[in-house]
Design a protein around this motif. Sequence first.
Motif, short mmCIF file in Angstrom:
data_model
loop_
_atom_site.label_atom_id
_atom_site.label_comp_id
_atom_site.label_asym_id
_atom_site.label_seq_id
_atom_site.Cartn_x
_atom_site.Cartn_y
_atom_site.Cartn_z
N TRP A 79 8.29 1.45 9.36
CA TRP A 79 6.90 1.56 8.92
C TRP A 79 6.00 0.63 9.74
O TRP A 79 6.38 -0.51 10.03
N ALA A 111 1.80 3.57 7.97
CA ALA A 111 1.76 3.67 6.51
C ALA A 111 0.55 2.98 5.89
O ALA A 111 0.38 3.00 4.68
N HIS B 22 0.58 7.67 1.97
CA HIS B 22 0.53 6.24 2.26
C HIS B 22 -0.90 5.75 2.47
O HIS B 22 -1.23 4.61 2.17
#
Lengths: 333, 333
Positions: A79, A111, B22
Amino acid sequence: MNEDELLGWLKRRLRTKKERDHLRDDTATLEGSGALVVTVDQQVEGVHFAPGLDARVVGRRLLAVNLSDLAASGATPRWAFLALQLPRGLDPKPLYAGLLAACRRHRVMLAGGDVSSGPALAASLTLIGQRAPGAAALSRDRARPGHALYLGGTVGESALGRALLERGARWTSGAVRLPRSLALPPPMVLAARRAVKRHLLPEPQLALGRAIAALPGAGAAIDLSDGFSRDLSRLCRESGVGARVEATALVRASPPGFDALCSRLRLDPDALRLGGGEDYVLLFTMAANTAPPGRFRCTKVGEIVRGHRIFRLDAAGRRETLAPAGWDHLLRG
Amino acid sequence: MNEDELLGWLKRRLRTKKERDHLRDDTATLEGSGALVVTVDQQVEGVHFAPGLDARVVGRRLLAVNLSDLAASGATPRWAFLALQLPRGLDPKPLYAGLLAACRRHRVMLAGGDVSSGPALAASLTLIGQRAPGAAALSRDRARPGHALYLGGTVGESALGRALLERGARWTSGAVRLPRSLALPPPMVLAARRAVKRHLLPEPQLALGRAIAALPGAGAAIDLSDGFSRDLSRLCRESGVGARVEATALVRASPPGFDALCSRLRLDPDALRLGGGEDYVLLFTMAANTAPPGRFRCTKVGEIVRGHRIFRLDAAGRRETLAPAGWDHLLRG
């Protein structure tokens, strides 16, 4: 106050060993999280790149320098979080496009993040990776006397690329353009283009990091961002050891045509190898009876020794203390 | 291009729903990580604070604004990572000292970071928190028609504090100094000092966030950073609902002396409440048959309704559409 002094001051203010351990490497492992590893790195206009650089390249490079930190921990990236500062009127889309394309290539998910106006283009990326279950953690403090010292790639080429950019080389529409004023002979043009590309778009050694972490004889690892001698001195300090570096092996770990192009540009190839910085290859140690897999074409450049001295041994057998040359991020820019 | 437009463009470029999810909240939950929640927020000189502000305050505020994002997710903060840009000659120690003291108070571990020179003081913090096992995730998309709309604290006071700083108020040695030119009557001095302190050192509502997340009737939550009306419109958009805000309830959710001080300074108290920004309190929704615990002194300010309209109802029963006023981080500074 330079960067290492600031880190030293900070460590003295921390109360627990666990806190201090987090600051030892460029990455931190989160306890009880399933071996999550976190790193943060920035690209600031006028410091890490010249104003006007294609923002797609800034985005790709930002991910690459963070991936290189994760490579040195043996983790797999998962991420990313972007904090962006944008000068008024600058279109943020090319930077995001470059970053997103690089994220896809490395199976990283963007993210989250934050965006703000700011006096110059500056981007900070937090990258979170995951270590394979049971895989050893690579870190800077596991070098032991008798370990062999390896380089995962070449050193100095990125700094040569930076020098070429300072002398007018440009990255335009995905290709390197060299100014006529350089008047390089044809065989050097290739080496020059490769150096500029290497500087702007480094290739982080993630597969190598994971392969080392899986070997029983693995020792310490660090990614070379601030210069070979400076980063080697950090690895040695954290491990409480010294090192002997073979000058000829370091020359062997240079790309073809590197020394010739340096001398044409009146640059000292040894200074670039030792302190040029931004190489983004792994420097690591292994027990003498093991070796990194041959497919990674690593070069053995020396040995870890007892004590705290780091010295270079030349072909004639002369020893010379290696001072930690290279970039300091507080004194630079 | 403003901030919401950039986010919209970015979402259209993302391929999977998970990626788009996200970006819905200011925090992202890492899958398969034991409910880790991540947020990133910045403090940039000249944008989020005026040049010359005590760097200890910058460090404390940086943690606070990130904690507020985590509060809106119901998580407990654990690890922080700092990316710092320092102008030459600026001592970084006060900022670290302020940040570290705030980290200790909130049991957060400063686990890593990066430092670089840069044109202005700018700090980006990545904060990683953990959700209690089994606790519900709070997010922006769970408001349903019929939910009550609650404010966790007052709105507008932070913007009033910012206005006072712009008119010469100063934070020196831990106290607020007001310029003589303001010539405030004694009862207003207290309100003015409190507003400046509230602006510089917000108190994130972590306990409230965790308490809401534990209640069965919990709906959506957002932390108010960019202004009540803008953040409410984000919550409504993500949930696919509208809202009715009661003007008198919003006035009730103001600190003592707020309206009087605003009128003395010729500021519109309603404009500050609706679009002043940087309030760092939670705005959240709950099923009509539940209520937040009384100890948090939340104010019910309206109701979630079907459709997409957000309107304000005044004491005389008049409806007025509420436009999303407030800060845009790309147009600001």
